[in-house]
Design a protein around this motif. Structure first.
Motif, PDB file in Angstrom:
ATOM      1  N   LEU A 207      19.280  15.851 -31.046  1.00 57.30           N
ATOM      2  CA  LEU A 207      19.169  14.961 -32.205  1.00 57.30           C
ATOM      3  C   LEU A 207      17.804  15.080 -32.872  1.00 57.30           C
ATOM      4  O   LEU A 207      17.680  14.877 -34.079  1.00 57.30           O
ATOM      5  CB  LEU A 207      19.406  13.506 -31.773  1.00 57.30           C
ATOM      6  CG  LEU A 207      20.836  13.151 -31.336  1.00 57.30           C
ATOM      7  CD1 LEU A 207      20.884  11.740 -30.756  1.00 57.30           C
ATOM      8  CD2 LEU A 207      21.797  13.255 -32.520  1.00 57.30           C
ATOM      9  N   LYS A 208      16.779  15.422 -32.089  1.00 55.07           N
ATOM     10  CA  LYS A 208      15.433  15.587 -32.663  1.00 55.07           C
ATOM     11  C   LYS A 208      15.376  16.766 -33.625  1.00 55.07           C
ATOM     12  O   LYS A 208      14.499  16.809 -34.498  1.00 55.07           O
ATOM     13  CB  LYS A 208      14.412  15.778 -31.548  1.00 55.07           C
ATOM     14  CG  LYS A 208      14.183  14.547 -30.696  1.00 55.07           C
ATOM     15  CD  LYS A 208      13.170  14.828 -29.585  1.00 55.07           C
ATOM     16  CE  LYS A 208      12.950  13.608 -28.711  1.00 55.07           C
ATOM     17  NZ  LYS A 208      11.994  13.869 -27.606  1.00 55.07           N
ATOM     18  N   THR A 209      16.281  17.722 -33.475  1.00 59.68           N
ATOM     19  CA  THR A 209      16.273  18.898 -34.347  1.00 59.68           C
ATOM     20  C   THR A 209      17.030  18.668 -35.657  1.00 59.68           C
ATOM     21  O   THR A 209      16.964  19.499 -36.555  1.00 59.68           O
ATOM     22  CB  THR A 209      16.904  20.098 -33.614  1.00 59.68           C
ATOM     23  OG1 THR A 209      18.303  19.839 -33.364  1.00 59.68           O
ATOM     24  CG2 THR A 209      16.204  20.344 -32.295  1.00 59.68           C
ATOM     25  N   VAL A 210      17.755  17.571 -35.748  1.00 57.09           N
ATOM     26  CA  VAL A 210      18.551  17.287 -36.941  1.00 57.09           C
ATOM     27  C   VAL A 210      17.637  16.722 -38.034  1.00 57.09           C
ATOM     28  O   VAL A 210      16.818  15.839 -37.783  1.00 57.09           O
ATOM     29  CB  VAL A 210      19.677  16.277 -36.617  1.00 57.09           C
ATOM     30  CG1 VAL A 210      20.479  15.946 -37.868  1.00 57.09           C
ATOM     31  CG2 VAL A 210      20.589  16.838 -35.524  1.00 57.09           C
TER      32      VAL A 210
ATOM     33  N   TYR B 146      21.198  12.565 -41.376  1.00 56.86           N
ATOM     34  CA  TYR B 146      21.548  11.209 -40.953  1.00 56.86           C
ATOM     35  C   TYR B 146      21.891  10.342 -42.160  1.00 56.86           C
ATOM     36  O   TYR B 146      22.839   9.535 -42.110  1.00 56.86           O
ATOM     37  CB  TYR B 146      20.390  10.587 -40.178  1.00 56.86           C
ATOM     38  CG  TYR B 146      20.116  11.243 -38.847  1.00 56.86           C
ATOM     39  CD1 TYR B 146      21.008  11.121 -37.786  1.00 56.86           C
ATOM     40  CD2 TYR B 146      18.952  11.987 -38.643  1.00 56.86           C
ATOM     41  CE1 TYR B 146      20.750  11.718 -36.561  1.00 56.86           C
ATOM     42  CE2 TYR B 146      18.682  12.584 -37.420  1.00 56.86           C
ATOM     43  CZ  TYR B 146      19.592  12.445 -36.387  1.00 56.86           C
ATOM     44  OH  TYR B 146      19.342  13.043 -35.182  1.00 56.86           O
ATOM     45  N   VAL B 147      21.121  10.507 -43.233  1.00 57.72           N
ATOM     46  CA  VAL B 147      21.390   9.734 -44.452  1.00 57.72           C
ATOM     47  C   VAL B 147      22.764  10.094 -45.009  1.00 57.72           C
ATOM     48  O   VAL B 147      23.554   9.218 -45.395  1.00 57.72           O
ATOM     49  CB  VAL B 147      20.301   9.982 -45.507  1.00 57.72           C
ATOM     50  CG1 VAL B 147      20.642   9.273 -46.817  1.00 57.72           C
ATOM     51  CG2 VAL B 147      18.942   9.499 -44.998  1.00 57.72           C
ATOM     52  N   LEU B 148      23.068  11.392 -45.032  1.00 57.32           N
ATOM     53  CA  LEU B 148      24.356  11.849 -45.561  1.00 57.32           C
ATOM     54  C   LEU B 148      25.515  11.300 -44.721  1.00 57.32           C
ATOM     55  O   LEU B 148      26.513  10.813 -45.277  1.00 57.32           O
ATOM     56  CB  LEU B 148      24.397  13.372 -45.588  1.00 57.32           C
ATOM     57  CG  LEU B 148      25.707  14.011 -46.064  1.00 57.32           C
ATOM     58  CD1 LEU B 148      26.014  13.599 -47.501  1.00 57.32           C
ATOM     59  CD2 LEU B 148      25.650  15.533 -45.942  1.00 57.32           C
TER      60      LEU B 148
ATOM     61  N   TRP C  32      19.489   8.681 -35.649  1.00 60.01           N
ATOM     62  CA  TRP C  32      18.146   8.814 -36.240  1.00 60.01           C
ATOM     63  C   TRP C  32      17.115   8.075 -35.410  1.00 60.01           C
ATOM     64  O   TRP C  32      16.024   8.594 -35.147  1.00 60.01           O
ATOM     65  CB  TRP C  32      18.151   8.246 -37.665  1.00 60.01           C
ATOM     66  CG  TRP C  32      16.782   8.226 -38.271  1.00 60.01           C
ATOM     67  CD1 TRP C  32      16.166   9.230 -38.955  1.00 60.01           C
ATOM     68  CD2 TRP C  32      15.851   7.142 -38.228  1.00 60.01           C
ATOM     69  NE1 TRP C  32      14.899   8.838 -39.336  1.00 60.01           N
ATOM     70  CE2 TRP C  32      14.682   7.563 -38.904  1.00 60.01           C
ATOM     71  CE3 TRP C  32      15.881   5.856 -37.688  1.00 60.01           C
ATOM     72  CZ2 TRP C  32      13.568   6.736 -39.044  1.00 60.01           C
ATOM     73  CZ3 TRP C  32      14.775   5.032 -37.828  1.00 60.01           C
ATOM     74  CH2 TRP C  32      13.637   5.470 -38.506  1.00 60.01           C
ATOM     75  N   ALA C  33      17.436   6.867 -34.965  1.00 65.20           N
ATOM     76  CA  ALA C  33      16.466   6.037 -34.252  1.00 65.20           C
ATOM     77  C   ALA C  33      16.095   6.619 -32.893  1.00 65.20           C
ATOM     78  O   ALA C  33      14.912   6.724 -32.553  1.00 65.20           O
ATOM     79  CB  ALA C  33      17.014   4.621 -34.090  1.00 65.20           C
ATOM     80  N   VAL C  34      17.096   7.016 -32.110  1.00 65.56           N
ATOM     81  CA  VAL C  34      16.799   7.489 -30.757  1.00 65.56           C
ATOM     82  C   VAL C  34      16.126   8.855 -30.773  1.00 65.56           C
ATOM     83  O   VAL C  34      15.525   9.259 -29.765  1.00 65.56           O
ATOM     84  CB  VAL C  34      18.072   7.534 -29.897  1.00 65.56           C
ATOM     85  CG1 VAL C  34      18.740   6.169 -29.846  1.00 65.56           C
ATOM     86  CG2 VAL C  34      19.049   8.592 -30.390  1.00 65.56           C
ATOM     87  N   SER C  35      16.220   9.565 -31.882  1.00 69.00           N
ATOM     88  CA  SER C  35      15.561  10.871 -31.977  1.00 69.00           C
ATOM     89  C   SER C  35      14.081  10.752 -32.309  1.00 69.00           C
ATOM     90  O   SER C  35      13.385  11.756 -32.385  1.00 69.00           O
ATOM     91  CB  SER C  35      16.248  11.736 -33.043  1.00 69.00           C
ATOM     92  OG  SER C  35      16.049  11.198 -34.338  1.00 69.00           O
ATOM     93  N   ARG C  36      13.595   9.520 -32.484  1.00 64.41           N
ATOM     94  CA  ARG C  36      12.186   9.287 -32.821  1.00 64.41           C
ATOM     95  C   ARG C  36      11.565   8.288 -31.849  1.00 64.41           C
ATOM     96  O   ARG C  36      11.107   7.213 -32.251  1.00 64.41           O
ATOM     97  CB  ARG C  36      12.067   8.787 -34.263  1.00 64.41           C
ATOM     98  CG  ARG C  36      12.316   9.910 -35.264  1.00 64.41           C
ATOM     99  CD  ARG C  36      12.794   9.409 -36.600  1.00 64.41           C
ATOM    100  NE  ARG C  36      12.901  10.508 -37.553  1.00 64.41           N
ATOM    101  CZ  ARG C  36      13.902  11.367 -37.577  1.00 64.41           C
ATOM    102  NH1 ARG C  36      14.877  11.275 -36.712  1.00 64.41           N
ATOM    103  NH2 ARG C  36      13.934  12.346 -38.465  1.00 64.41           N
ATOM    104  N   PRO C  37      11.533   8.649 -30.557  1.00 66.56           N
ATOM    105  CA  PRO C  37      11.027   7.702 -29.556  1.00 66.56           C
ATOM    106  C   PRO C  37       9.530   7.465 -29.638  1.00 66.56           C
ATOM    107  O   PRO C  37       9.041   6.414 -29.241  1.00 66.56           O
ATOM    108  CB  PRO C  37      11.411   8.359 -28.230  1.00 66.56           C
ATOM    109  CG  PRO C  37      11.473   9.825 -28.537  1.00 66.56           C
ATOM    110  CD  PRO C  37      11.987   9.908 -29.949  1.00 66.56           C
TER     111      PRO C  37
END
Length: 355
Positions: free
Chosen positions: A224-227, A232-234, A275-280
């Protein structure tokens, strides 16, 4: 240089905290910003057509996903401990809220002279409450959330005890399918069990599949960090479009069942949670560090504040009752936010005095 000094100069590399102990600031930030949507979904939004309130329903599955993300960690022993603690906290919260809501409803019904006991003690009412998470009184309908989460935690504790979490994806898929067929698609497939034409809510048709989705997102965090952020918005926008189409289909054709959930809500929730969990490790701010605490307090305060506001305006300020009812979602969120800030200041003051 002596051997002792040489050892003193050696730097020990920092070790990562054990699985389940990491603090995810992105997820806590999301918890904070989901709360206004919870208030809009529960108490309305003054947009004229109710679309914002309806689409705000994505916040409920988002909270279930985040709960699964934090509790269903990889290591089985730590997961067992976290599930046990989560059950204890949920049981305490549910018990306190149930007692408070019951006493509040009892006081109001007694004042109104309503005979409520025969209706409440009916077997169907008790089944609806204990199995389908349907609160039998007017005040306190939001208690179903913590009740459904509690049941889901208990089921997953049993699954974890018997080493069944390795099949969690299969359980997630099966519960997702059941959620849709016994929920919003019940009118399409002709679902019927006894006198029920759909399952109105609860741990099977809401909490369990999304809690397990949180486990899946945890497993895929590195990917998910690579997305890219725009993806995520789309996905969120597409999910909102799907939910709008479902609501339109519900209104025009009447086949779908609206129980506070639509398939589009799940897509929207998965997008914001992904989106949230990919930005710890996002920048530490007040919202990213205190978001979870504020979300819990607003959840507990929202219903009492709502009914207290309506009661106050109807008795003391009847000329403002219409305005209060129309802007209830915004007012309740604002008042709860102020109360949470006051609670934080009081706790800090007490801590300073005791220390």
């Amino acid at each position: 240089m002596t051997e002792q000094n040489a050892q003193a100069t050696v730097r020990i590399p920092a070790q990562s905290p054990p699985d389940g102990m990491q603090h995810n600031r992105g997820a806590d930030l999301l918890k904070f910003f989901l709360m206004p949507f919870i208030c809009f979904w529960s108490f309305g939004f003054p947009d004229g057509i109710g679309l914002v309130a309806a689409l705000s329903g994505f916040a409920i599955p988002a909270f279930f996903i985040l709960s699964g993300y934090f509790v269903l960690v990889e290591h089985r022993y730590i997961r067992m401990k976290k599930l046990t603690r989560a059950i204890q906290r949920a049981l305490l919260t549910f018990g306190l809220m149930a007692v408070c809501y019951f006493l509040l409803n009892l006081a109001l019904l007694t004042v109104d002279g309503v005979e409520w006991m025969p209706e409440v003690i009916r077997r169907r009412t008790m089944f609806n409450f204990f199995v389908l998470n349907l609160w039998p009184f007017n005040i306190g309908a939001n208690i179903w959330f913590i009740q459904a989460l509690l049941y889901a935690y208990v089921i997953l504790l049993i699954v974890n005890w018997f080493w069944g979490m390795k099949y969690y994806k299969l359980i997630m898929a099966a519960s997702m399918i059941f959620m849709l067929l016994a929920g919003e698609l019940a009118g399409v497939i002709g679902f019927r069990i006894y006198d029920y034409t759909y399952i109105p809510g609860g741990f099977l048709t809401r909490a369990l599949p999304y809690v397990l989705l949180g486990r899946f997102l945890r497993e895929k965090t590195e990917w998910l960090k690579t997305v890219k952020g725009w993806v995520y918005v789309l996905v969120f926008v597409l999910g909102a479009g799907l939910a709008f189409g479902e609501i339109y289909w519900l209104v025009r054709i009447g086949k779908l069942v609206y129980q506070g959930h639509m398939m589009g809500f799940g897509v929207m929730a998965a997008a914001v949670c992904g989106w949230a969990v990919s930005r710890p490790q996002m920048k530490r701010t007040f919202f990213s560090s205190q978001g979870g605490k504020y979300a819990k307090r607003i959840y507990a305060l929202a219903n009492p504040v709502y009914y207290g506001m309506l009661l106050l305006t109807s008795l003391a300020l009847p000329q403002f009752y219409g305005i209060a009812a129309r802007f209830a979602g915004i007012i309740v969120y604002g008042v709860c936010l102020l109360l949470c800030g006051a609670i934080t200041l009081v706790k800090k003051g007490v801590f300073r005095i005791l220390s």
